[in-house]
Design a protein around this motif. Structure first.
Motif, PDB file in Angstrom:
ATOM      1  N   THR A  51       0.836  -1.199   0.000  1.00 18.01           N
ATOM      2  CA  THR A  51       0.000   0.000   0.000  1.00 18.01           C
ATOM      3  C   THR A  51       0.868   1.244   0.000  1.00 18.01           C
ATOM      4  OG1 THR A  51      -1.709  -1.177   1.237  1.00 18.01           O
ATOM      5  CG2 THR A  51      -1.805   1.241   1.245  1.00 18.01           C
ATOM      6  N   GLU A  52       0.718   2.085  -1.018  1.00 18.63           N
ATOM      7  CA  GLU A  52       1.509   3.303  -1.135  1.00 18.63           C
ATOM      8  C   GLU A  52       1.060   4.335  -0.105  1.00 18.63           C
ATOM      9  OE1 GLU A  52      -0.309   1.970  -3.521  1.00 18.63           O
ATOM     10  OE2 GLU A  52       1.027   1.315  -5.127  1.00 18.63           O
ATOM     11  N   LEU A  53       1.988   4.738   0.737  1.00 18.49           N
ATOM     12  CA  LEU A  53       1.762   5.814   1.699  1.00 18.49           C
ATOM     13  C   LEU A  53       2.641   6.989   1.289  1.00 18.49           C
ATOM     14  CD1 LEU A  53       1.870   3.678   4.968  1.00 18.49           C
ATOM     15  CD2 LEU A  53      -0.144   4.325   3.619  1.00 18.49           C
ATOM     16  N   PHE A  54       2.282   8.191   1.728  1.00 18.07           N
ATOM     17  CA  PHE A  54       3.031   9.376   1.325  1.00 18.07           C
ATOM     18  C   PHE A  54       3.359  10.239   2.542  1.00 18.07           C
ATOM     19  CE2 PHE A  54       0.754   7.928  -2.372  1.00 18.07           C
ATOM     20  CZ  PHE A  54       1.697   8.044  -3.388  1.00 18.07           C
ATOM     21  N   PHE A  55       4.533  10.918   2.458  1.00 13.30           N
ATOM     22  CA  PHE A  55       5.052  11.721   3.564  1.00 13.30           C
ATOM     23  C   PHE A  55       5.472  13.096   3.047  1.00 13.30           C
ATOM     24  CE2 PHE A  55       6.330   7.286   3.785  1.00 13.30           C
ATOM     25  CZ  PHE A  55       5.828   6.873   5.007  1.00 13.30           C
ATOM     26  N   LEU A  56       5.240  14.118   3.854  1.00 12.07           N
ATOM     27  CA  LEU A  56       5.699  15.460   3.501  1.00 12.07           C
ATOM     28  C   LEU A  56       7.183  15.443   3.164  1.00 12.07           C
ATOM     29  CD1 LEU A  56       5.338  18.582   3.351  1.00 12.07           C
ATOM     30  CD2 LEU A  56       5.966  18.613   5.782  1.00 12.07           C
ATOM     31  N   ASP A  57       7.984  14.816   4.037  1.00 14.72           N
ATOM     32  CA  ASP A  57       9.421  14.720   3.824  1.00 14.72           C
ATOM     33  C   ASP A  57       9.960  13.565   4.661  1.00 14.72           C
ATOM     34  OD1 ASP A  57       9.290  15.754   6.408  1.00 14.72           O
ATOM     35  OD2 ASP A  57      10.350  17.620   5.946  1.00 14.72           O
ATOM     36  N   GLU A  58      11.269  13.374   4.628  1.00 13.62           N
ATOM     37  CA  GLU A  58      11.842  12.260   5.376  1.00 13.62           C
ATOM     38  C   GLU A  58      11.762  12.486   6.877  1.00 13.62           C
ATOM     39  OE1 GLU A  58      15.687   9.268   5.172  1.00 13.62           O
ATOM     40  OE2 GLU A  58      15.915  11.312   4.401  1.00 13.62           O
ATOM     41  N   VAL A  59      11.839  13.727   7.305  1.00 14.98           N
ATOM     42  CA  VAL A  59      11.719  14.037   8.737  1.00 14.98           C
ATOM     43  C   VAL A  59      10.372  13.547   9.268  1.00 14.98           C
ATOM     44  CG1 VAL A  59      11.647  15.918  10.434  1.00 14.98           C
ATOM     45  CG2 VAL A  59      13.281  15.998   8.525  1.00 14.98           C
ATOM     46  N   THR A  60       9.322  13.769   8.512  1.00 16.18           N
ATOM     47  CA  THR A  60       7.986  13.306   8.878  1.00 16.18           C
ATOM     48  C   THR A  60       7.930  11.788   8.943  1.00 16.18           C
ATOM     49  OG1 THR A  60       7.030  15.232   7.761  1.00 16.18           O
ATOM     50  CG2 THR A  60       5.546  13.395   8.241  1.00 16.18           C
ATOM     51  N   ALA A  61       8.479  11.140   7.926  1.00 10.85           N
ATOM     52  CA  ALA A  61       8.452   9.677   7.870  1.00 10.85           C
ATOM     53  C   ALA A  61       9.224   9.056   9.027  1.00 10.85           C
ATOM     54  CB  ALA A  61       9.030   9.203   6.540  1.00 10.85           C
ATOM     55  N   LEU A  62      10.370   9.630   9.357  1.00 11.96           N
ATOM     56  CA  LEU A  62      11.151   9.123  10.488  1.00 11.96           C
ATOM     57  C   LEU A  62      10.372   9.268  11.788  1.00 11.96           C
ATOM     58  CD1 LEU A  62      14.718  10.507   9.647  1.00 11.96           C
ATOM     59  CD2 LEU A  62      13.923   8.144   9.416  1.00 11.96           C
ATOM     60  N   ALA A  63       9.694  10.405  11.964  1.00 10.84           N
ATOM     61  CA  ALA A  63       8.905  10.612  13.177  1.00 10.84           C
ATOM     62  C   ALA A  63       7.810   9.564  13.303  1.00 10.84           C
ATOM     63  CB  ALA A  63       8.299  12.008  13.184  1.00 10.84           C
ATOM     64  N   ALA A  64       7.222   9.180  12.175  1.00  9.09           N
ATOM     65  CA  ALA A  64       6.151   8.183  12.180  1.00  9.09           C
ATOM     66  C   ALA A  64       6.674   6.769  12.405  1.00  9.09           C
ATOM     67  CB  ALA A  64       5.382   8.247  10.867  1.00  9.09           C
ATOM     68  N   GLY A  65       8.000   6.610  12.405  1.00  5.95           N
ATOM     69  CA  GLY A  65       8.579   5.299  12.696  1.00  5.95           C
ATOM     70  C   GLY A  65       9.088   4.544  11.483  1.00  5.95           C
ATOM     71  N   HIS A  66       9.146   5.197  10.335  1.00  8.01           N
ATOM     72  CA  HIS A  66       9.677   4.559   9.131  1.00  8.01           C
ATOM     73  C   HIS A  66      11.190   4.753   9.050  1.00  8.01           C
ATOM     74  CE1 HIS A  66       5.771   3.837   6.875  1.00  8.01           C
ATOM     75  NE2 HIS A  66       5.381   4.480   7.966  1.00  8.01           N
ATOM     76  N   ARG A  67      11.840   3.987   8.162  1.00 12.18           N
ATOM     77  CA  ARG A  67      13.283   4.142   7.919  1.00 12.18           C
ATOM     78  C   ARG A  67      13.543   3.951   6.423  1.00 12.18           C
ATOM     79  NH1 ARG A  67      14.708  -0.731   5.372  1.00 12.18           N
ATOM     80  NH2 ARG A  67      13.995  -2.524   6.565  1.00 12.18           N
TER      81      ARG A  67
END
Length: 214
Positions: A74-90
């Motif tokens: 499932t394609e998810l989208f993030f404002l930027d990498e800082v946002t994605a890292l905060a959400a727990g992604h790497r």
């Protein structure tokens, strides 16, 4: 119509027309017939951050993208990498190998464990993700000065990114153009997982949205 596939720093998946700089996934969590999310919010501990354009590949967002004609991730989208890292992604080791290798190296340095591999990294992050545990780490406001750039905190329902000693309010469309004038309460919530904060402190440099300025 916008789909429910935009991730906030809290790890929630919301609906908005904005898409952001990065995509990524948590496994298969959508119904391709209705293009809506299932009740589950992950099917794997490997929550990754991917580039939106990779070798000219095309995908139907929340469609049937697996080789067998089933849903695919499932394609998810993030404002930027800082946002994605905060959400727990790497970072993804497939489409962002250089960034993923740097992130792992910084995590290894933080953990003093040169044998740390991606599966164990994902397990450690999984136990620290707000969207999984339902618990953010409370920290004293005066401790914000000790956090590295790229960390994200929250007070109330608003999220803020730290950069250059200042707080910038996060929104789906971008950050506020100037540091937030609001004074944080005595205790705030750290959104970025502790291991990711340690990797940032060890020198991992995430990609920021242009709205935060140079």
């Amino acid at each position: 119509m916008p789909l429910q596939n935009r991730v906030t720093p809290f790890g929630r998946i919301d609906t908005t027309p904005a898409r952001g700089l990065f995509t990524g996934n948590r496994g298969v969590i959508h119904d391709p017939e209705t293009k809506t999310l299932l009740r589950r919010r992950w099917t794997t501990r490997a929550w990754i951050i991917c580039v939106c354009d990779f070798r000219g590949r095309r995908r139907e967002v929340m469609g049937r993208n697996s080789p067998t004609g089933t849903a695919g991730w499932t394609e998810l989208f993030f404002l930027d990498e800082v946002t994605a890292l905060a959400a727990g992604h790497r970072p993804c080791f497939f489409c962002r190998r250089e960034a993923a290798t740097r992130f792992l190296a910084c995590a290894r340095a933080a953990e003093n464990d040169q044998m740390l591999k991606a599966p164990r990294l994902d397990s450690a992050l999984h136990g620290q993700r707000l969207a999984v545990t339902g618990r953010a780490q409370p920290i004293a406001a005066e401790a914000l000065q000790d956090l590295p750039d790229g960390s994200m905190i929250a007070f109330g329902e608003r999220a803020y990114a730290l950069r250059g000693g200042a707080l910038y309010e996060w929104r789906f469309e971008g950050y506020r153009s100037a540091p937030s004038p609001d004074r944080p309460p005595p205790v705030v919530q750290l959104l970025t997982p502790a291991l990711t904060v340690s990797a940032l402190r060890e020198g991992y440099s995430p990609v920021w949205h242009a709205s935060i300025g140079s």
